[in-house]
Design a protein around this motif. Sequence first.
Motif, PDB file in Angstrom:
ATOM      1  N   SER A   1      -0.840  22.552 -51.744  1.00 38.27           N
ATOM      2  CA  SER A   1      -0.079  22.226 -50.542  1.00 38.27           C
ATOM      3  C   SER A   1       0.885  21.089 -50.837  1.00 38.27           C
ATOM      4  CB  SER A   1      -1.017  21.826 -49.397  1.00 38.27           C
ATOM      5  OG  SER A   1      -0.289  21.505 -48.239  1.00 38.27           O
ATOM      6  N   ARG A   2       2.176  21.372 -50.775  1.00 37.89           N
ATOM      7  CA  ARG A   2       3.181  20.335 -50.985  1.00 37.89           C
ATOM      8  C   ARG A   2       3.168  19.340 -49.832  1.00 37.89           C
ATOM      9  NH1 ARG A   2       8.959  22.528 -52.650  1.00 37.89           N
ATOM     10  NH2 ARG A   2       9.257  20.286 -52.408  1.00 37.89           N
ATOM     11  N   PHE A   3       3.645  18.132 -50.112  1.00 31.25           N
ATOM     12  CA  PHE A   3       3.606  17.084 -49.090  1.00 31.25           C
ATOM     13  C   PHE A   3       4.531  17.396 -47.925  1.00 31.25           C
ATOM     14  CE2 PHE A   3       7.193  15.874 -51.719  1.00 31.25           C
ATOM     15  CZ  PHE A   3       8.119  15.398 -50.815  1.00 31.25           C
ATOM     16  N   ASP A   4       5.553  18.224 -48.151  1.00 31.90           N
ATOM     17  CA  ASP A   4       6.529  18.502 -47.104  1.00 31.90           C
ATOM     18  C   ASP A   4       6.377  19.900 -46.512  1.00 31.90           C
ATOM     19  OD1 ASP A   4       7.252  19.797 -49.407  1.00 31.90           O
ATOM     20  OD2 ASP A   4       9.388  19.316 -49.291  1.00 31.90           O
ATOM     21  N   GLN A   5       5.277  20.560 -46.809  1.00 28.97           N
ATOM     22  CA  GLN A   5       5.041  21.897 -46.273  1.00 28.97           C
ATOM     23  C   GLN A   5       3.638  21.986 -45.699  1.00 28.97           C
ATOM     24  OE1 GLN A   5       5.756  24.657 -49.481  1.00 28.97           O
ATOM     25  NE2 GLN A   5       7.969  24.628 -49.170  1.00 28.97           N
ATOM     26  N   ARG A   6       3.445  23.022 -44.876  1.00 34.10           N
ATOM     27  CA  ARG A   6       2.126  23.255 -44.293  1.00 34.10           C
ATOM     28  C   ARG A   6       1.748  24.714 -44.486  1.00 34.10           C
ATOM     29  NH1 ARG A   6       0.295  19.084 -41.659  1.00 34.10           N
ATOM     30  NH2 ARG A   6      -1.096  20.201 -40.254  1.00 34.10           N
ATOM     31  N   LEU A   7       0.467  24.975 -44.583  1.00 34.31           N
ATOM     32  CA  LEU A   7      -0.039  26.335 -44.793  1.00 34.31           C
ATOM     33  C   LEU A   7      -0.184  27.049 -43.461  1.00 34.31           C
ATOM     34  CD1 LEU A   7      -2.783  25.377 -47.403  1.00 34.31           C
ATOM     35  CD2 LEU A   7      -0.491  26.251 -47.874  1.00 34.31           C
ATOM     36  N   ASN A   8      -0.247  28.381 -43.514  1.00 38.80           N
ATOM     37  CA  ASN A   8      -0.387  29.082 -42.234  1.00 38.80           C
ATOM     38  C   ASN A   8      -1.292  30.309 -42.278  1.00 38.80           C
ATOM     39  OD1 ASN A   8       1.095  31.195 -43.338  1.00 38.80           O
ATOM     40  ND2 ASN A   8       2.422  31.406 -41.555  1.00 38.80           N
ATOM     41  N   ASP A   9      -1.897  30.642 -43.404  1.00 47.35           N
ATOM     42  CA  ASP A   9      -2.812  31.780 -43.389  1.00 47.35           C
ATOM     43  C   ASP A   9      -4.195  31.318 -42.937  1.00 47.35           C
ATOM     44  OD1 ASP A   9      -2.481  30.427 -45.806  1.00 47.35           O
ATOM     45  OD2 ASP A   9      -3.548  31.945 -46.949  1.00 47.35           O
ATOM     46  N   VAL A  10      -4.800  32.097 -42.056  1.00 43.66           N
ATOM     47  CA  VAL A  10      -6.075  31.709 -41.437  1.00 43.66           C
ATOM     48  C   VAL A  10      -7.211  32.155 -42.356  1.00 43.66           C
ATOM     49  CG1 VAL A  10      -7.535  31.874 -39.397  1.00 43.66           C
ATOM     50  CG2 VAL A  10      -5.056  31.983 -39.159  1.00 43.66           C
ATOM     51  N   VAL A  11      -7.772  31.200 -43.089  1.00 40.31           N
ATOM     52  CA  VAL A  11      -8.892  31.485 -43.978  1.00 40.31           C
ATOM     53  C   VAL A  11      -9.970  30.426 -43.774  1.00 40.31           C
ATOM     54  CG1 VAL A  11      -7.439  32.598 -45.721  1.00 40.31           C
ATOM     55  CG2 VAL A  11      -7.923  30.161 -45.895  1.00 40.31           C
ATOM     56  N   GLY A  12     -11.163  30.744 -44.206  1.00 40.73           N
ATOM     57  CA  GLY A  12     -12.261  29.795 -44.072  1.00 40.73           C
ATOM     58  C   GLY A  12     -13.477  30.451 -43.468  1.00 40.73           C
ATOM     59  N   SER A  13     -14.416  29.648 -43.030  1.00 41.36           N
ATOM     60  CA  SER A  13     -15.626  30.123 -42.379  1.00 41.36           C
ATOM     61  C   SER A  13     -15.602  29.668 -40.927  1.00 41.36           C
ATOM     62  CB  SER A  13     -16.872  29.569 -43.086  1.00 41.36           C
ATOM     63  OG  SER A  13     -16.923  30.052 -44.423  1.00 41.36           O
ATOM     64  N   ALA A  14     -15.892  30.587 -40.035  1.00 44.16           N
ATOM     65  CA  ALA A  14     -15.589  30.403 -38.615  1.00 44.16           C
ATOM     66  C   ALA A  14     -16.167  29.114 -38.027  1.00 44.16           C
ATOM     67  CB  ALA A  14     -16.083  31.610 -37.817  1.00 44.16           C
ATOM     68  N   TYR A  15     -17.404  28.777 -38.352  1.00 45.15           N
ATOM     69  CA  TYR A  15     -18.027  27.594 -37.751  1.00 45.15           C
ATOM     70  C   TYR A  15     -17.365  26.296 -38.205  1.00 45.15           C
ATOM     71  CZ  TYR A  15     -21.849  30.525 -36.077  1.00 45.15           C
ATOM     72  OH  TYR A  15     -22.588  31.485 -35.435  1.00 45.15           O
ATOM     73  N   TYR A  16     -16.637  26.338 -39.312  1.00 45.53           N
ATOM     74  CA  TYR A  16     -16.083  25.120 -39.905  1.00 45.53           C
ATOM     75  C   TYR A  16     -14.555  25.081 -39.844  1.00 45.53           C
ATOM     76  CZ  TYR A  16     -20.843  25.083 -41.635  1.00 45.53           C
ATOM     77  OH  TYR A  16     -22.210  25.108 -41.700  1.00 45.53           O
ATOM     78  N   VAL A  17     -13.936  26.059 -39.214  1.00 42.62           N
ATOM     79  CA  VAL A  17     -12.482  26.161 -39.213  1.00 42.62           C
ATOM     80  C   VAL A  17     -11.874  25.162 -38.229  1.00 42.62           C
ATOM     81  CG1 VAL A  17     -12.313  27.961 -37.426  1.00 42.62           C
ATOM     82  CG2 VAL A  17     -10.575  27.813 -39.205  1.00 42.62           C
ATOM     83  N   ALA A  18     -10.777  24.529 -38.628  1.00 43.41           N
ATOM     84  CA  ALA A  18     -10.120  23.506 -37.804  1.00 43.41           C
ATOM     85  C   ALA A  18      -9.188  24.149 -36.785  1.00 43.41           C
ATOM     86  CB  ALA A  18      -9.334  22.547 -38.699  1.00 43.41           C
ATOM     87  N   PRO A  19      -8.954  23.473 -35.649  1.00 43.61           N
ATOM     88  CA  PRO A  19      -8.059  24.046 -34.627  1.00 43.61           C
ATOM     89  C   PRO A  19      -6.674  24.377 -35.161  1.00 43.61           C
ATOM     90  CG  PRO A  19      -9.224  22.136 -33.747  1.00 43.61           C
ATOM     91  CD  PRO A  19      -9.538  22.186 -35.211  1.00 43.61           C
TER      92      PRO A  19
END
Length: 600
Positions: free
Chosen positions: A304-322
């Motif tokens: 993740s570059r300092f001037d960009q943000r990610l947008n694909d929804v990945v992870g585990s449901a109980y731990y995923v951030a808003p």
Amino acid sequence: MGHCYSRNISTVEDNDGDIPAGAAQLPNHTDNNHRTSIPNSPAASSSSEVNPYTISPFQSPLPAGVAPSPARTPGRKFKWPFPPPSPAKPIMAALRRRRGTAPQPRDGPIPEESEEVDDHGRGGGSGGGGGERLDKNFGFSKNFEGKYELGKEVGRGHFGHTCWAKAKKGKIKGQTVAVKIIAKAKMTSALSIEDVRREVKLLKALSGHRHMVKFYDVFEDAENVFVVMELCEGGELLDRILARGGRYPEADAKRILVQILSATAFFHLQGVVHRDLKPENFLFTSKNEDAVLKVIDFGLSDFSRFDQRLNDVVGSAYYVAPEVLHRNYSTEADIWSIGVISYILLCGSRPFYGRTESAIFRCVLRANPNFEDLPWPSISPIAKEFVKRLLNKDHRKRMTAAQALAHPWLRDENPGLLLDFSIYKLVKSYIRASPFRRAALKSLSKAIPEEELVFLKAQFMLLEPEDGALYLRNFTTALTRYATDAMIESRLPDILNLMQPLAHRKLDFEEFCAAAVSVYQLEALEEWEQIATIAFDDFEREGSRAISVQELAEEMSLGPNAHPLLKDWIRSSDGKLSFLGYAKFLHGVTVRSSSSRPIR
């Protein structure tokens, strides 16, 4: 064991599953990969086609003027007359259309927008390209069987299985290792092939840290990729939690969290977002109670570059951030996951719970964790404050991993502090700001509580000041000292080009505090109003001046439409900022949403 606690939760239930009133035990090993994996949206084939799954119905918590993630997440287009639908609904509906009426396995990945679905739950349509033959030759060594004797399986996940092995030759001859075996047959898209390349890159680059699993080698043959790593024989953190009856005493929880945060601060400094931090992805090196904890499984991680943000929804449901559900996130998403782990360690319950992905996501977005019921009354206030600062729904108000290590609750563990890259971003913004804004920040820095100054003092010293001041070369040298191949891949050193104004000046500690203070994180403190009042009084004495509405709008990069709002921030008596105007000027104009409400 985990309720979805919210006083107004009835307004956010959905048809896919209600939030239970009873308790649910922590997941066992048959339900520990409750994972969501959703690919980026392909570009629309024509301007008249709209993919409904790419539009987030939730109001973004980002401030006005902040660009969306690099994958072109659309902004909010509609005003919803009812509570917004769960982001899981269209995902699951798309899955049912592709697979008929077959139910979605609870522990499987959830695909979304692609034409085809591979075994990773990611789309194959955008990667392989119309039946093209995929090149699955990675260029890795081919002689795995000549160097290692493969043993029994010790673990299995969606992306491969792990076996015990013994080295037959080389530097680690006779040593037992873990081998992650990834079947090439499951690599059904260019995206899934790139995932494997990236995981190997990450493991190589991050291997040197004490709390990162060691990487030894990587091989391939016609059918598989073999990733050779350190064998951690102490089991998962989840097993230890369950063995202790579901929770840890505070002293033991602190020892665990210091290790988790130490690893996280390290890979965040490299520009790496793990995206799947959970108790199952932390292993102990041995069965001993004081065994070292190691983070594993970078299969979902990304640069993740300092001037960009990610947008694909990945992870585990109980731990995923808003913000992951809003498709606009960076390293702060890992901090939320650590907040969930902290909550579980201390009380044995999940802070957010639901019977379906839809219910879990809705709970994460709208509900607040419960800090009133047992055992929370017996837990120290400082521990609760620590968890709350990790689980703030506004990602800008969360502590970074390096800040969390400097928190008073963990300070007695004497963790080794690490350089925090957020300091670079804040200093970059400060030196490029107008004199008026720098004056406002200087006044704010004089009101920083002593507890918060501890972190800034530590960061100042890590930059190795010369004669009590910092120059651009100090920032350059410090970043180089911690750099790995992952940092180069993330292109974090590019920020030094934007810090060139510092080449002609220096920062003493007082001005460094003004440059490195985070307004948003101070706003998260209970004493924020007192801090703002002290800062405003100093600003009135030292830096305030008459300012026009037009000038203030230019300072905040706002157009003429904002002039009526800004007029209320300026006193009619002398044309200077009022207390409200000063606080708003520091904060910036933000479109607030229910998802950024503070935890009480």
